[in-house]
Design a protein around this motif. Structure first.
Motif, PDB file in Angstrom:
ATOM      1  N   THR A 271       1.035  -1.043   0.066  1.00 54.81           N
ATOM      2  CA  THR A 271      -0.042  -0.069   0.120  1.00 54.81           C
ATOM      3  C   THR A 271       1.122   1.469  -0.049  1.00 54.81           C
ATOM      4  O   THR A 271       1.593   1.611   0.983  1.00 54.81           O
ATOM      5  CB  THR A 271      -0.860  -0.028   1.242  1.00 54.81           C
ATOM      6  OG1 THR A 271      -1.668  -1.278   1.384  1.00 54.81           O
ATOM      7  CG2 THR A 271      -1.742   1.118   1.240  1.00 54.81           C
ATOM      8  N   PRO A 272       0.815   2.460  -0.903  1.00 58.45           N
ATOM      9  CA  PRO A 272       1.218   3.287  -1.056  1.00 58.45           C
ATOM     10  C   PRO A 272       1.247   4.117   0.321  1.00 58.45           C
ATOM     11  O   PRO A 272       0.219   4.289   1.020  1.00 58.45           O
ATOM     12  CB  PRO A 272       0.719   4.148  -2.139  1.00 58.45           C
ATOM     13  CG  PRO A 272       0.014   3.147  -2.838  1.00 58.45           C
ATOM     14  CD  PRO A 272      -0.529   2.105  -1.921  1.00 58.45           C
ATOM     15  N   VAL A 273       2.248   4.860   0.913  1.00 53.32           N
ATOM     16  CA  VAL A 273       2.093   5.837   2.091  1.00 53.32           C
ATOM     17  C   VAL A 273       1.723   7.021   1.575  1.00 53.32           C
ATOM     18  O   VAL A 273       2.384   7.760   0.584  1.00 53.32           O
ATOM     19  CB  VAL A 273       3.550   5.756   2.897  1.00 53.32           C
ATOM     20  CG1 VAL A 273       3.362   6.724   3.860  1.00 53.32           C
ATOM     21  CG2 VAL A 273       4.028   4.467   3.237  1.00 53.32           C
ATOM     22  N   THR A 274       0.642   7.625   2.075  1.00 55.16           N
ATOM     23  CA  THR A 274       0.173   8.700   1.907  1.00 55.16           C
ATOM     24  C   THR A 274      -0.355   9.450   3.273  1.00 55.16           C
ATOM     25  O   THR A 274      -0.260   8.453   4.228  1.00 55.16           O
ATOM     26  CB  THR A 274      -0.830   8.809   0.842  1.00 55.16           C
ATOM     27  OG1 THR A 274      -2.152   8.198   1.744  1.00 55.16           O
ATOM     28  CG2 THR A 274      -0.629   7.924  -0.246  1.00 55.16           C
ATOM     29  N   PRO A 275      -0.649  10.644   3.266  1.00 48.62           N
ATOM     30  CA  PRO A 275      -1.324  11.161   4.625  1.00 48.62           C
ATOM     31  C   PRO A 275      -2.309  10.346   5.200  1.00 48.62           C
ATOM     32  O   PRO A 275      -2.499   9.870   6.343  1.00 48.62           O
ATOM     33  CB  PRO A 275      -1.866  12.791   4.349  1.00 48.62           C
ATOM     34  CG  PRO A 275      -0.721  12.832   3.344  1.00 48.62           C
ATOM     35  CD  PRO A 275      -0.508  11.664   2.602  1.00 48.62           C
ATOM     36  N   TYR A 276      -3.312   9.828   4.430  1.00 50.20           N
ATOM     37  CA  TYR A 276      -4.474   8.788   4.516  1.00 50.20           C
ATOM     38  C   TYR A 276      -4.009   7.852   5.157  1.00 50.20           C
ATOM     39  O   TYR A 276      -4.574   7.224   5.967  1.00 50.20           O
ATOM     40  CB  TYR A 276      -5.377   8.837   3.363  1.00 50.20           C
ATOM     41  CG  TYR A 276      -6.366   7.856   3.574  1.00 50.20           C
ATOM     42  CD1 TYR A 276      -7.562   8.417   4.386  1.00 50.20           C
ATOM     43  CD2 TYR A 276      -6.557   6.671   3.086  1.00 50.20           C
ATOM     44  CE1 TYR A 276      -8.781   7.517   4.678  1.00 50.20           C
ATOM     45  CE2 TYR A 276      -7.362   5.757   3.499  1.00 50.20           C
ATOM     46  CZ  TYR A 276      -8.638   6.093   4.356  1.00 50.20           C
ATOM     47  OH  TYR A 276      -9.590   5.274   4.441  1.00 50.20           O
ATOM     48  N   THR A 277      -3.139   6.861   4.375  1.00 49.46           N
ATOM     49  CA  THR A 277      -2.763   5.564   4.877  1.00 49.46           C
ATOM     50  C   THR A 277      -1.995   5.522   6.200  1.00 49.46           C
ATOM     51  O   THR A 277      -2.118   4.770   6.966  1.00 49.46           O
ATOM     52  CB  THR A 277      -2.130   4.770   3.862  1.00 49.46           C
ATOM     53  OG1 THR A 277      -0.784   5.631   3.238  1.00 49.46           O
ATOM     54  CG2 THR A 277      -2.770   4.601   2.523  1.00 49.46           C
ATOM     55  N   ARG A 278      -1.060   6.898   6.185  1.00 52.33           N
ATOM     56  CA  ARG A 278      -0.164   7.061   7.539  1.00 52.33           C
ATOM     57  C   ARG A 278      -1.204   6.999   8.641  1.00 52.33           C
ATOM     58  O   ARG A 278      -1.051   6.309   9.517  1.00 52.33           O
ATOM     59  CB  ARG A 278       0.680   8.093   7.297  1.00 52.33           C
ATOM     60  CG  ARG A 278       1.919   8.012   7.523  1.00 52.33           C
ATOM     61  CD  ARG A 278       3.080   9.091   7.422  1.00 52.33           C
ATOM     62  NE  ARG A 278       2.281  10.356   6.917  1.00 52.33           N
ATOM     63  CZ  ARG A 278       2.805  10.784   5.749  1.00 52.33           C
ATOM     64  NH1 ARG A 278       3.518  10.033   4.980  1.00 52.33           N
ATOM     65  NH2 ARG A 278       2.124  11.928   5.316  1.00 52.33           N
ATOM     66  N   ALA A 279      -2.404   7.858   8.581  1.00 58.01           N
ATOM     67  CA  ALA A 279      -3.191   7.993   9.618  1.00 58.01           C
ATOM     68  C   ALA A 279      -3.857   6.774  10.038  1.00 58.01           C
ATOM     69  O   ALA A 279      -4.079   6.259  11.078  1.00 58.01           O
ATOM     70  CB  ALA A 279      -4.177   9.007   9.548  1.00 58.01           C
TER      71      ALA A 279
END
Length: 174
Positions: free
Chosen positions: A79-87
């Protein structure tokens, strides 16, 4: 009145310290507090991950708990790390670096915007003989998610963050 070299030096040091301190201060927006990165789902944040690249990830599962060895079950997700996936992953796994939690614990945790559909950006690989591979990856940060099990034990979901680079292979052991 002449200014001494010592006075100039002290004044210069004070100005430099003030400038350095100001550079570390949080940036504020139009409101009264620091700017906060939005953690809302935004498809544009995932765009980089859809590009073909020359990076790869070679992984293997080598997990044991209380003397019991676990093996991968099913597919491994990237899964790509983005602000959404980090949270999201911080809430689900309690970390954005590495975790191994019972599947029931992960499923019981709630996340903001649970209906955000980022599945089209997640890459999948079959895990065979406790090994998996992803290729053609652009440079960036990713979360590896691998479910593992051992006989009658509850499944454990493993998560680890990795960084890919063009033309380089990342070897990872979960």
């Amino acid at each position: 009145m002449p200014i001494s070299l010592r006075t100039l030096t002290l004044s210069s040091l004070a100005a430099a310290a003030l400038a350095a301190t100001a550079a570390c201060a949080p940036t504020t927006g139009p409101g009264s507090g620091p700017m906060v990165e939005s953690t809302a789902f935004n498809a544009a944040d995932f765009a980089w991950s859809g590009v073909n690249g020359t990076g790869s990830v070679n992984g293997r599962i080598d997990y044991a708990q209380n003397g019991t060895r676990y093996t991968c079950t099913g597919s491994v997700a990237l899964t790509p790390v983005t602000p959404y996936t980090r949270a999201r992953f911080r809430n689900l796994y309690g970390s954005t670096e590495k975790a191994a939690l019972p599947e029931s614990v992960v499923r019981a945790r709630t996340v903001p915007d649970p209906n955000a559909d980022y599945r089209s950006y997640v890459r999948s690989s079959t895990c065979a003989d406790n090994r998996f591979q992803f290729s053609g990856l652009p440079a960036g940060e990713w979360f590896i998610i691998a479910p593992v099990s051992a006989g009658g034990e509850e499944r454990v979901v493993m998560m680890q963050r990795v960084r890919t680079r063009d033309g380089a292979r990342v070897d990872v052991t979960l």
